[in-house]
Design a protein around this motif. Structure first.
Motif, mmCIF file in Angstrom:
data_model
loop_
_atom_site.group_PDB
_atom_site.id
_atom_site.type_symbol
_atom_site.label_atom_id
_atom_site.label_comp_id
_atom_site.label_asym_id
_atom_site.label_seq_id
_atom_site.Cartn_x
_atom_site.Cartn_y
_atom_site.Cartn_z
ATOM 1 N N THR A 1 -8.691 -32.600 70.087
ATOM 2 C CA THR A 1 -8.935 -31.392 69.292
ATOM 3 C C THR A 1 -10.308 -31.503 68.626
ATOM 4 N N ILE A 2 -11.168 -30.522 68.931
ATOM 5 C CA ILE A 2 -12.551 -30.556 68.446
ATOM 6 C C ILE A 2 -12.868 -29.284 67.655
ATOM 7 N N LYS A 3 -13.589 -29.444 66.559
ATOM 8 C CA LYS A 3 -14.019 -28.302 65.771
ATOM 9 C C LYS A 3 -15.160 -27.566 66.483
ATOM 10 N N LYS A 4 -15.108 -26.244 66.458
ATOM 11 C CA LYS A 4 -16.186 -25.455 67.034
ATOM 12 C C LYS A 4 -17.429 -25.573 66.153
ATOM 13 N N THR A 5 -18.581 -25.276 66.727
ATOM 14 C CA THR A 5 -19.833 -25.438 65.981
ATOM 15 C C THR A 5 -20.208 -24.197 65.181
ATOM 16 N N ILE A 6 -19.535 -23.068 65.450
ATOM 17 C CA ILE A 6 -19.797 -21.874 64.644
ATOM 18 C C ILE A 6 -18.560 -21.565 63.803
ATOM 19 N N CYS A 7 -18.791 -21.043 62.606
ATOM 20 C CA CYS A 7 -17.682 -20.781 61.674
ATOM 21 C C CYS A 7 -16.862 -19.575 62.123
ATOM 22 N N LYS A 8 -15.700 -19.426 61.500
ATOM 23 C CA LYS A 8 -14.806 -18.320 61.838
ATOM 24 C C LYS A 8 -15.464 -16.961 61.617
ATOM 25 N N LYS A 9 -16.265 -16.853 60.544
ATOM 26 C CA LYS A 9 -16.932 -15.584 60.240
ATOM 27 C C LYS A 9 -17.895 -15.201 61.352
ATOM 28 N N CYS A 10 -18.718 -16.141 61.794
ATOM 29 C CA CYS A 10 -19.674 -15.857 62.864
ATOM 30 C C CYS A 10 -18.952 -15.596 64.187
ATOM 31 N N GLU A 11 -17.890 -16.350 64.423
ATOM 32 C CA GLU A 11 -17.100 -16.149 65.638
ATOM 33 C C GLU A 11 -16.482 -14.747 65.644
ATOM 34 N N TYR A 12 -15.977 -14.344 64.467
ATOM 35 C CA TYR A 12 -15.388 -13.002 64.330
ATOM 36 C C TYR A 12 -16.453 -11.929 64.542
ATOM 37 N N ASP A 13 -17.648 -12.140 63.964
ATOM 38 C CA ASP A 13 -18.734 -11.170 64.116
ATOM 39 C C ASP A 13 -19.155 -11.052 65.575
ATOM 40 N N ASN A 14 -19.198 -12.184 66.282
ATOM 41 C CA ASN A 14 -19.537 -12.164 67.708
ATOM 42 C C ASN A 14 -18.508 -11.358 68.497
ATOM 43 N N HIS A 15 -17.234 -11.598 68.160
ATOM 44 C CA HIS A 15 -16.151 -10.893 68.862
ATOM 45 C C HIS A 15 -16.209 -9.393 68.570
ATOM 46 N N LYS A 16 -16.504 -9.063 67.302
ATOM 47 C CA LYS A 16 -16.601 -7.658 66.911
ATOM 48 C C LYS A 16 -17.728 -6.957 67.674
ATOM 49 N N THR A 17 -18.850 -7.647 67.810
ATOM 50 C CA THR A 17 -19.991 -7.085 68.539
ATOM 51 C C THR A 17 -19.641 -6.870 69.999
ATOM 52 N N TRP A 18 -18.927 -7.854 70.576
ATOM 53 C CA TRP A 18 -18.523 -7.735 71.987
ATOM 54 C C TRP A 18 -17.604 -6.536 72.167
ATOM 55 N N ILE A 19 -16.631 -6.378 71.265
ATOM 56 C CA ILE A 19 -15.694 -5.249 71.361
ATOM 57 C C ILE A 19 -16.441 -3.921 71.239
ATOM 58 N N LYS A 20 -17.404 -3.879 70.301
ATOM 59 C CA LYS A 20 -18.179 -2.655 70.101
ATOM 60 C C LYS A 20 -18.942 -2.273 71.360
ATOM 61 N N ASN A 21 -19.433 -3.272 72.080
ATOM 62 C CA ASN A 21 -20.214 -3.027 73.291
ATOM 63 C C ASN A 21 -19.368 -2.941 74.553
ATOM 64 N N ASN A 22 -18.072 -3.247 74.413
ATOM 65 C CA ASN A 22 -17.173 -3.244 75.584
ATOM 66 C C ASN A 22 -15.826 -2.609 75.216
ATOM 67 N N LYS A 23 -15.880 -1.424 74.610
ATOM 68 C CA LYS A 23 -14.669 -0.778 74.099
ATOM 69 C C LYS A 23 -13.634 -0.515 75.184
ATOM 70 N N GLU A 24 -14.078 -0.039 76.321
ATOM 71 C CA GLU A 24 -13.132 0.283 77.396
ATOM 72 C C GLU A 24 -12.468 -0.960 77.963
#
Length: 205
Positions: free
Chosen positions: A100-123
């Protein structure tokens, strides 16, 4: 301290704790100075003695915060994206070769990345969610019924928070920001306020 002043404390405290996610956690001496500056700026009309009481109330409440305690203990990591030092619990994990390894980016940044992806890939996201729900519909319903039965108080809290948000949205005539969404949830949870009381308090307009 009156209920109105306590609401001020909770609002400022929530805002400061949210800022930790954006710009990193502050050391105790830095935190106290920051609280003083924030209180002086936001409630300058209050007498100095009351401002001091508000500062102490907020400071003590943040010191008791679980995440802040973890930060002070030194169990921290630096996010490779926002370059902020945060408690280790603010980082998700993944499995690699059974480890089990910790990711290098925090949950907030990971969430922001996911949010951006969803915004650009809504369908794509909509289609994925639809297929996932259809495939697991009965399991979702069964799990929800079990959760609802075992978490009646939490379920009731979520309902009260939802109704409070809807009431405020209707009154102000616009959607809530993420910050306002969290503020309402905190006021319902910590103060037991309704949407009507939150709206009348003027913390959101």
């Amino acid at each position: 301290m009156t209920n109105t002043e306590k609401q001020i404390c909770y609002r400022i405290s929530s805002s400061i704790k949210e800022s930790f996610e954006e710009s990193g956690f502050l050391r105790k001496d830095e935190l106290l100075d920051y609280i003083k500056q924030t209180v002086d700026l936001e409630v300058s009309y209050k007498p100095r003695d009351m401002r001091t009481e508000i500062v102490n109330f907020i400071y003590e409440s943040i010191l008791k915060n679980k995440l802040y305690k973890e930060f002070l203990s030194g169990k921290t990591l630096m996010c490779s994206k926002c370059i902020s030092i945060k408690p280790m619990s603010r980082f998700n994990t993944y499995k690699h070769n059974g480890e089990t390894i910790k990711k290098t980016i925090c949950k907030k940044c990971e969430y922001d990345n996911h949010k951006t992806w969803i915004k650009n890939n809504k369908e794509k996201q909509k289609e994925y969610d639809k297929k996932k729900y259809i495939k697991n519909r009965q399991r979702y319903l069964d799990n929800y019924k079990i959760w609802q039965k075992n978490n009646k108080s939490t379920h009731n809290l979520y309902n009260r928070q939802y109704k409070a948000r809807l009431y405020v949205i209707k009154k102000i005539g616009r959607d809530l920001s993420d910050k306002e969404h969290k503020l309402i949830n905190n006021l319902v949870k910590n103060e037991g306020l309704t949407g009507l009381k939150i709206y009348k308090s003027g913390v959101i307009s």
